[in-house]
Design an enzyme around this catalytic site. Structure first.
Site, PDB file in Angstrom:
ATOM      1  CB  VAL A 161     -43.313   8.622  33.834  1.00 46.19           C
ATOM      2  CG1 VAL A 161     -41.805   8.632  33.699  1.00 46.19           C
ATOM      3  CG2 VAL A 161     -44.002   8.809  32.489  1.00 46.19           C
ATOM      4  CG  ASN A 180     -37.726  13.849  27.015  1.00 42.87           C
ATOM      5  OD1 ASN A 180     -37.831  14.718  26.142  1.00 42.87           O
ATOM      6  ND2 ASN A 180     -37.541  12.570  26.706  1.00 42.87           N
ATOM      7  CB  SER A 207     -45.590  20.351  22.786  1.00 43.18           C
ATOM      8  OG  SER A 207     -45.891  20.543  21.431  1.00 43.18           O
ATOM      9  CE1 TYR A 264     -47.300  15.297  22.755  1.00 46.73           C
ATOM     10  CE2 TYR A 264     -47.701  17.315  21.518  1.00 46.73           C
ATOM     11  CZ  TYR A 264     -46.818  16.434  22.120  1.00 46.73           C
ATOM     12  OH  TYR A 264     -45.461  16.685  22.089  1.00 46.73           O
ATOM     13  CB  SER A 285     -51.046  15.880  28.001  1.00 46.49           C
ATOM     14  OG  SER A 285     -50.259  16.000  26.825  1.00 46.49           O
ATOM     15  CE  LYS A 286     -45.835  17.004  25.558  1.00 44.46           C
ATOM     16  NZ  LYS A 286     -44.705  16.520  26.346  1.00 44.46           N
ATOM     17  CB  ILE A 301     -37.926  18.587  17.501  1.00 42.13           C
ATOM     18  CG1 ILE A 301     -38.198  19.835  18.364  1.00 42.13           C
ATOM     19  CG2 ILE A 301     -36.502  18.073  17.698  1.00 42.13           C
ATOM     20  CD1 ILE A 301     -37.335  21.041  18.091  1.00 42.13           C
TER      21      ILE A 301
HETATM   22  P1  NAP Z   1     -39.632   9.721  21.336  1.00 41.70           P
HETATM   23  O1  NAP Z   1     -38.494   9.652  20.345  1.00 41.70           O
HETATM   24  O2  NAP Z   1     -40.864   8.927  21.086  1.00 41.70           O
HETATM   25  O3  NAP Z   1     -39.029   9.372  22.775  1.00 41.70           O
HETATM   26  C1  NAP Z   1     -39.848   9.307  23.891  1.00 41.70           C
HETATM   27  C2  NAP Z   1     -39.242   8.346  24.887  1.00 41.70           C
HETATM   28  O4  NAP Z   1     -40.113   8.287  26.017  1.00 41.70           O
HETATM   29  C3  NAP Z   1     -39.098   6.916  24.335  1.00 41.70           C
HETATM   30  O5  NAP Z   1     -37.858   6.374  24.682  1.00 41.70           O
HETATM   31  C4  NAP Z   1     -40.241   6.196  25.030  1.00 41.70           C
HETATM   32  O6  NAP Z   1     -40.013   4.812  25.264  1.00 41.70           O
HETATM   33  C5  NAP Z   1     -40.298   6.919  26.356  1.00 41.70           C
HETATM   34  N1  NAP Z   1     -41.572   6.701  27.031  1.00 41.70           N
HETATM   35  C6  NAP Z   1     -42.810   6.604  26.486  1.00 41.70           C
HETATM   36  N2  NAP Z   1     -43.718   6.348  27.430  1.00 41.70           N
HETATM   37  C7  NAP Z   1     -43.048   6.260  28.608  1.00 41.70           C
HETATM   38  C8  NAP Z   1     -43.434   5.966  29.944  1.00 41.70           C
HETATM   39  N3  NAP Z   1     -44.709   5.718  30.258  1.00 41.70           N
HETATM   40  N4  NAP Z   1     -42.479   5.954  30.903  1.00 41.70           N
HETATM   41  C9  NAP Z   1     -41.183   6.176  30.592  1.00 41.70           C
HETATM   42  N5  NAP Z   1     -40.760   6.425  29.346  1.00 41.70           N
HETATM   43  C10 NAP Z   1     -41.674   6.468  28.361  1.00 41.70           C
HETATM   44  O7  NAP Z   1     -40.125  11.242  21.512  1.00 41.70           O
HETATM   45  P2  NAP Z   1     -39.348  12.625  21.287  1.00 41.70           P
HETATM   46  O8  NAP Z   1     -39.727  13.172  19.970  1.00 41.70           O
HETATM   47  O9  NAP Z   1     -37.921  12.488  21.643  1.00 41.70           O
HETATM   48  O10 NAP Z   1     -40.113  13.523  22.367  1.00 41.70           O
HETATM   49  C11 NAP Z   1     -39.617  13.761  23.665  1.00 41.70           C
HETATM   50  C12 NAP Z   1     -40.484  14.801  24.340  1.00 41.70           C
HETATM   51  O11 NAP Z   1     -40.502  16.006  23.574  1.00 41.70           O
HETATM   52  C13 NAP Z   1     -41.943  14.380  24.490  1.00 41.70           C
HETATM   53  O12 NAP Z   1     -42.438  14.815  25.733  1.00 41.70           O
HETATM   54  C14 NAP Z   1     -42.635  15.102  23.357  1.00 41.70           C
HETATM   55  O13 NAP Z   1     -43.990  15.338  23.631  1.00 41.70           O
HETATM   56  C15 NAP Z   1     -41.835  16.410  23.336  1.00 41.70           C
HETATM   57  N6  NAP Z   1     -41.923  17.129  22.062  1.00 41.70           N
HETATM   58  C16 NAP Z   1     -41.457  16.589  20.906  1.00 41.70           C
HETATM   59  C17 NAP Z   1     -41.557  17.322  19.725  1.00 41.70           C
HETATM   60  C18 NAP Z   1     -41.035  16.796  18.431  1.00 41.70           C
HETATM   61  O14 NAP Z   1     -41.158  17.521  17.420  1.00 41.70           O
HETATM   62  N7  NAP Z   1     -40.461  15.626  18.384  1.00 41.70           N
HETATM   63  C19 NAP Z   1     -42.150  18.577  19.733  1.00 41.70           C
HETATM   64  C20 NAP Z   1     -42.628  19.088  20.922  1.00 41.70           C
HETATM   65  C21 NAP Z   1     -42.508  18.347  22.086  1.00 41.70           C
HETATM   66  P3  NAP Z   1     -40.513   3.707  24.182  1.00 41.70           P
HETATM   67  O15 NAP Z   1     -39.584   3.845  23.037  1.00 41.70           O
HETATM   68  O16 NAP Z   1     -40.373   2.403  24.899  1.00 41.70           O
HETATM   69  O17 NAP Z   1     -41.933   4.055  23.859  1.00 41.70           O
END
Ligand code: NAP
Length: 251
Positions: A68, A94, A146, A159, A162-163, A192
């Site tokens: 992205v 996402n 976030s 981070y 960015s958010k 989460i």
């Molecule tokens: P995750 O498990 O790390 O999943 C993120 C996905 O995005 C992975 O499949 C990753 O691929 C992919 N990705 C990374 N860089 C990318 C790129 N340049 N282009 C396309 N895809 C890409 O993260 P998550 O915890 O599910 O988080 C999802 C979203 O929720 C994020 O935006 C995060 O900031 C937000 N969020 C999460 C939390 C939390 O507590 N987990 C809290 C607040 C916000 P790879 O595996 O190949 O890297």
């Protein structure tokens, strides 16, 4: 199936949806009848997720490779999506990463990478889809921000910035696209339980739990439920908002 929040006939593209929160979002939209596009960096896992969802929910799915952060890649992804399905009605930005560190030690590449993926990535995808959504006079864009972008977090200057930027982008796009029946909203998850948070030190997890009034961590499904609501026809009078899914952490 109740017709409330029914997404039959809709095409949804979710970035970073091969795993984690994005995968839960794709599953939840598919469960409501949407055809889903799993767009991710890693094709093997994206393919796997796409076929798993097609089997479980009996909907058409497609896996697309995208970085992205790269504008050309986002454009190519949108081109392939439109070629396959004719249009995209729902875009969920996402894909996101963390590269935490105190400002004094933060490397320039870690600042740039987080801003490029989390903020510019959402811009790239929204811009690439804007023409076809405007033409269709219909669209739902949901940006996953976030609570870190709302309150700031030690060790997360990149981070949090960015958010927070993503919230500004959400509001600007909501104003720019509103007259074309395109709504743009943000969902702000708190803590989460995913791979992203698994690696955090126990101490941080304990502090986060104390700061969460409902007394538990959220699940990817909690985030997905909020996204499904904002993705549906029924949310047409809601735009430019940030919906916190954080158990009351920030209020
Ligand atoms: P995750 O498990 O790390 O999943 C993120 C996905 O995005 C992975 O499949 C990753 O691929 C992919 N990705 C990374 N860089 C990318 C790129 N340049 N282009 C396309 N895809 C890409 O993260 P998550 O915890 O599910 O988080 C999802 C979203 O929720 C994020 O935006 C995060 O900031 C937000 N969020 C999460 C939390 C939390 O507590 N987990 C809290 C607040 C916000 P790879 O595996 O190949 O890297």
């Amino acid at each position: 199936m109740t017709s409330f929040l029914n997404l039959e006939g809709r095409i949804a593209l979710i970035t970073g949806s091969a795993r984690g929160i994005g995968k839960a979002i794709a599953e939840t939209l598919a469960a409501r009848g949407a055809k889903v596009i799993i767009a991710d960096l890693e094709m093997d896992l994206a393919d796997e997720t796409a076929s798993e969802i097609a089997d479980s929910f009996d909907v058409e799915t497609l896996a697309l490779e995208v970085d992205v952060a790269d504008q050309a890649s986002a454009k190519a992804m949108v081109k392939s999506a439109v070629k396959a399905f004719g249009q995209v009605d729902i875009l969920v930005n996402n894909a996101g990463i963390t590269r935490d560190g105190l400002v004094m030690r933060m490397k320039e590449k870690d600042w740039d990478m987080v801003i490029d993926i989390n903020l510019k990535g959402a811009f790239n995808c929204a811009q690439a889809l804007s023409r076809s959504m405007m033409k269709a006079r219909y669209g739902r864009i949901i940006n996953i921000t976030s609570v870190s972008g709302l309150v700031g977090q030690v060790g997360q200057a990149n981070y949090s910035s960015s958010k927070a930027g993503l919230i500004g982008l959400t509001k600007a796009l909501a104003k720019e696209f509103g007259s074309r029946n395109i709504t743009v909203n943000a969902v702000a998850p708190g803590f989460i339980e995913t791979v992203l948070t698994e690696e955090l030190p126990e101490e941080i997890k304990e502090i986060s739990l104390k700061l969460t009034p409902v007394g538990k961590f959220g699940s990817p499904q909690d985030v997905a439920n909020a996204v499904a609501f904002l993705a549906a026809e029924e949310s047409s009078f809601i735009t430019g908002v940030v919906l916190n899914v954080d158990g009351g952490m920030v209020m």
